[in-house]
Design an enzyme around this catalytic site. Structure first.
Site, PDB file in Angstrom:
ATOM      1  N   HIS A  18       0.836  -1.208   0.000  1.00 54.05           N
ATOM      2  CA  HIS A  18       0.000   0.000   0.000  1.00 54.05           C
ATOM      3  C   HIS A  18       0.872   1.260   0.000  1.00 54.05           C
ATOM      4  O   HIS A  18       0.706   2.144  -0.851  1.00 54.05           O
ATOM      5  CB  HIS A  18      -0.908  -0.015   1.229  1.00 54.05           C
ATOM      6  CG  HIS A  18      -1.836   1.149   1.310  1.00 54.05           C
ATOM      7  ND1 HIS A  18      -3.133   1.100   0.851  1.00 54.05           N
ATOM      8  CD2 HIS A  18      -1.666   2.407   1.800  1.00 54.05           C
ATOM      9  CE1 HIS A  18      -3.715   2.271   1.040  1.00 54.05           C
ATOM     10  NE2 HIS A  18      -2.839   3.083   1.620  1.00 54.05           N
ATOM     11  N   GLU A  19       1.809   1.330   0.938  1.00 60.94           N
ATOM     12  CA  GLU A  19       2.645   2.527   1.047  1.00 60.94           C
ATOM     13  C   GLU A  19       3.626   2.628  -0.119  1.00 60.94           C
ATOM     14  O   GLU A  19       3.979   3.728  -0.540  1.00 60.94           O
ATOM     15  CB  GLU A  19       3.397   2.523   2.376  1.00 60.94           C
ATOM     16  CG  GLU A  19       2.504   2.508   3.606  1.00 60.94           C
ATOM     17  CD  GLU A  19       1.526   3.681   3.659  1.00 60.94           C
ATOM     18  OE1 GLU A  19       1.816   4.721   3.028  1.00 60.94           O
ATOM     19  OE2 GLU A  19       0.476   3.540   4.310  1.00 60.94           O
ATOM     20  N   HIS A  22       1.959   4.565  -2.825  1.00 60.17           N
ATOM     21  CA  HIS A  22       2.045   6.006  -2.565  1.00 60.17           C
ATOM     22  C   HIS A  22       3.437   6.537  -2.919  1.00 60.17           C
ATOM     23  O   HIS A  22       3.581   7.575  -3.564  1.00 60.17           O
ATOM     24  CB  HIS A  22       1.764   6.297  -1.089  1.00 60.17           C
ATOM     25  CG  HIS A  22       0.329   6.098  -0.692  1.00 60.17           C
ATOM     26  ND1 HIS A  22      -0.730   6.595  -1.419  1.00 60.17           N
ATOM     27  CD2 HIS A  22      -0.222   5.487   0.393  1.00 60.17           C
ATOM     28  CE1 HIS A  22      -1.865   6.288  -0.820  1.00 60.17           C
ATOM     29  NE2 HIS A  22      -1.584   5.611   0.277  1.00 60.17           N
TER      30      HIS A  22
END
Length: 419
Positions: A18-19, A22
Site C-alpha cells: 500500500h505505502e 504512494h
C-alpha cells in the site's frame, strides 16, 4: 506462534504494498518523500537511500509515506539567526548548519537578513559584522543540519501541494490500487498452484464415504444427464443435485468410450443460506493454465470486492451491526483459524484482506485516502483549494473518530473471542 508470524508477514506485506504505491507515484510526480515507514511509534530499524529514509517502527498497525509539504517544516530560520554555510563545487549552499557550528570549522557563519528556501532559494546576511549584505544561492537539494541530523529542504516544486490535481490524486489512489493488484497476483498464484475450476460436468475427485463413491463414480467421469435432463456445465449439474436432497437421481455417465447409468441419492447438507441442499461428494475438476490463473485472479478479486461492498451496504442500512466488524483482535483470531487449513487458504485470506484494505482506504472518510481524494474533487469543483487549516482540522477529527471506532471494534472482538 505460527499465527503471530503469519499476522506479521501478512500485515507487513499489505502495508508495504500500500505505502509502496504512494511512494512510487509520489516520486514520479517529483514530490520529495522524506520517510517511508512500516508501523508507527519508535523506530526499530532505519536506513536512507537517495532522498528517503526507510524505517520499521514498533507498532505494526499501519504505515505512512511522509511527503514534503504535508506537514509543517520542522526547522524555520528567521532574520537575526546565525547559521553556518557549507558550499558545493558550484558555489551554492549545500548545508545550513543550525547549531553546533563549532563541529563544522569549515562553515561560513552568517547572520541571516533574508532567506527563501521554497521559491528563490537564496540566503542574504552579514559576515563578521561587515556592513556589506552578501547573498548566496542555495542548492535545491541542500540540507539543514540540526543536532547533527540532516534534513533536506523542500522547494515549492517538490512539495505535495504544488503538484497538479491529477498528480496528487494519483499519489493518493496508488496505495489502494496496489492492494487490488496484490490481491490479483496472490489469487493468480493460488490458481496456478491449486488449479482453476473447469466449468464442465466432469468429476474432479470423489470424497470417501460420499454418495458418489458408493455409487461407483470415479475421477474423470463426465455426467451427461440427470433424470433425463441434459447437463453440460458444472453449475447445471450441481443445481439439480442441490435441489434434490434425499431424492434418488438417475445419472447418465461417460467413462472413456463407455456410457452407463447409475442411481445416486444426494445426502442432506445445510448450505451458507441456511437452506438444506443435496450433495453427492464430488469436487469440481481443475486445470493448471497461466491464462486461466490470471483470469481467476481478476474475477475473484472482483467477486471479493462486490461482496465487501454488499456488506458495507448492509452495515449502512442496519442489516449488519458493529458486532459484525472485526478489528486487529478479530483478524488475528480468524487468521489463526485459516492458518490451520493450510498455505493455500492463507493465500486466499491474504487476498481478501488486501481487497478489504483497498476498499476501506477509498471510502470518502476524513484521514483516509478516499477522504483526501474527496477534498481534491472539491478543489476541482470550486476552482480553488480548500483552506489547508480547515482541511487539516477535518482530517484530525476524522482520525480521532476512526481511532474511537477501532477501540469499540477491538472491545467487541475481545468480548467475542476471549470473554
Amino acid at each position: 506462534m505460527n499465527t503471530f508470524i503469519s499476522i506479521i508477514v501478512i500485515f507487513g506485506l499489505l502495508v508495504f504494498i500500500h505505502e509502496f504505491g504512494h511512494l512510487i507515484f509520489a516520486k514520479r510526480a517529483g514530490i520529495l518523500c522524506r520517510e517511508f515507514a512500516i508501523g508507527f511509534g519508535p523506530k526499530i530499524f532505519s536506513f536512507k537511500r537517495s532522498e528517503t529514509v526507510y524505517t520499521i517502527r514498533l507498532l505494526p498497525l499501519g504505515g505512512f509515506v511522509r511527503m514534503a509539504g504535508e506537514d509543517p517544516e520542522m526547522i524555520q530560520i528567521k532574520p537575526g539567526y546565525e547559521i553556518g554555510l557549507l558550499f558545493n563545487n558550484q558555489g551554492k549552499v549545500r548545508q545550513l548548519i543550525i547549531n553546533n557550528k563549532s563541529k563544522h570549522p569549515d562553515c561560513k557563519v552568517i547572520q541571516v537578513e533574508k532567506i527563501d528556501l521554497e521559491d528563490k532559494l537564496f540566503v542574504s546576511g552579514y559576515i563578521d559584522d561587515q556592513e556589506d549584505l552578501i547573498t548566496y544561492s542555495i542548492d535545491d537539494k541542500a540540507e539543514f543540519i540540526y543536532d547533527e541530523q540532516a534534513t533536506q529542504i523542500a522547494p515549492l516544486d517538490r512539495q505535495f501541494g504544488s503538484k497538479t490535481k491529477s498528480q496528487r490524486a494519483m499519489a493518493l489512489f496508488a496505495g489502494p490500487m496496489m492492494n487490488f493488484l496484490l490481491a490479483i497476483v496472490i489469487l493468480a498464484m493460488y490458481a496456478w498452484l491449486a488449479g482453476t475450476p473447469v466449468n464442465e460436468s466432469v468429476v474432479g475427485d470423489v470424497i470417501e464415504d460420499g454418495a458418489a463413491i458408493e455409487a461407483g463414480l470415479e475421477k474423470g467421469d463426465e455426467v451427461l444427464a440427470i433424470d433425463g435432463q441434459q447437463v453440460e456445465t458444472w453449475q447445471e449439474m450441481t443445481a439439480i443435485i442441490q435441489s434434490n436432497p434425499n431424492e434418488p437421481l438417475d445419472f447418465l455417465v461417460q467413462r472413456g468410450t463407455n456410457q452407463f447409468e447409475v442411481t445416486i441419492t444426494p445426502d442432506e447438507r445445510v448450505g451458507p443460506d441456511e437452506q438444506v441442499q443435496g450433495v453427492v461428494g464430488i469436487y469440481q475438476q481443475t486445470e493448471k493454465s497461466l491464462i486461466g490463473a490470471v483470469a481467476f485472479g481478476f474475477t475473484q478479486t472482483y467477486e471479493f470486492t462486490k461482496l465487501i461492498f454488499e456488506s458495507l451496504g448492509m452495515l449502512i442500512t442496519g442489516q449488519f451491526s458493529l458486532d459484525h466488524l472485526a478489528g486487529p483482535v478479530g483478524i488475528y483470531s480468524y487468521t489463526d483459524e485459516v492458518a490451520t487449513l493450510g498455505f493455500l487458504m492463507l493465500m486466499q485470506w491474504t487476498a481478501i484482506l488486501s481487497v478489504n484494505l483497498g476498499i476501506i482506504n477509498l471510502l470518502p472518510l476524513p484521514a483516509l485516502d478516499g477522504g483526501r481524494l474527496l477534498f481534491i474533487g472539491l478543489e476541482a469543483l470550486r476552482g480553488k483549494p480548500i483552506d489547508p487549516q480547515k482541511e487539516g482540522l477535518v482530517h484530525f477529527i476524522g482520525f480521532a473518530l476512526l481511532m474511537l471506532l477501532m477501540l469499540v471494534v477491538t472491545w467487541n472482538d475481545i468480548n467475542k473471542f476471549f470473554l
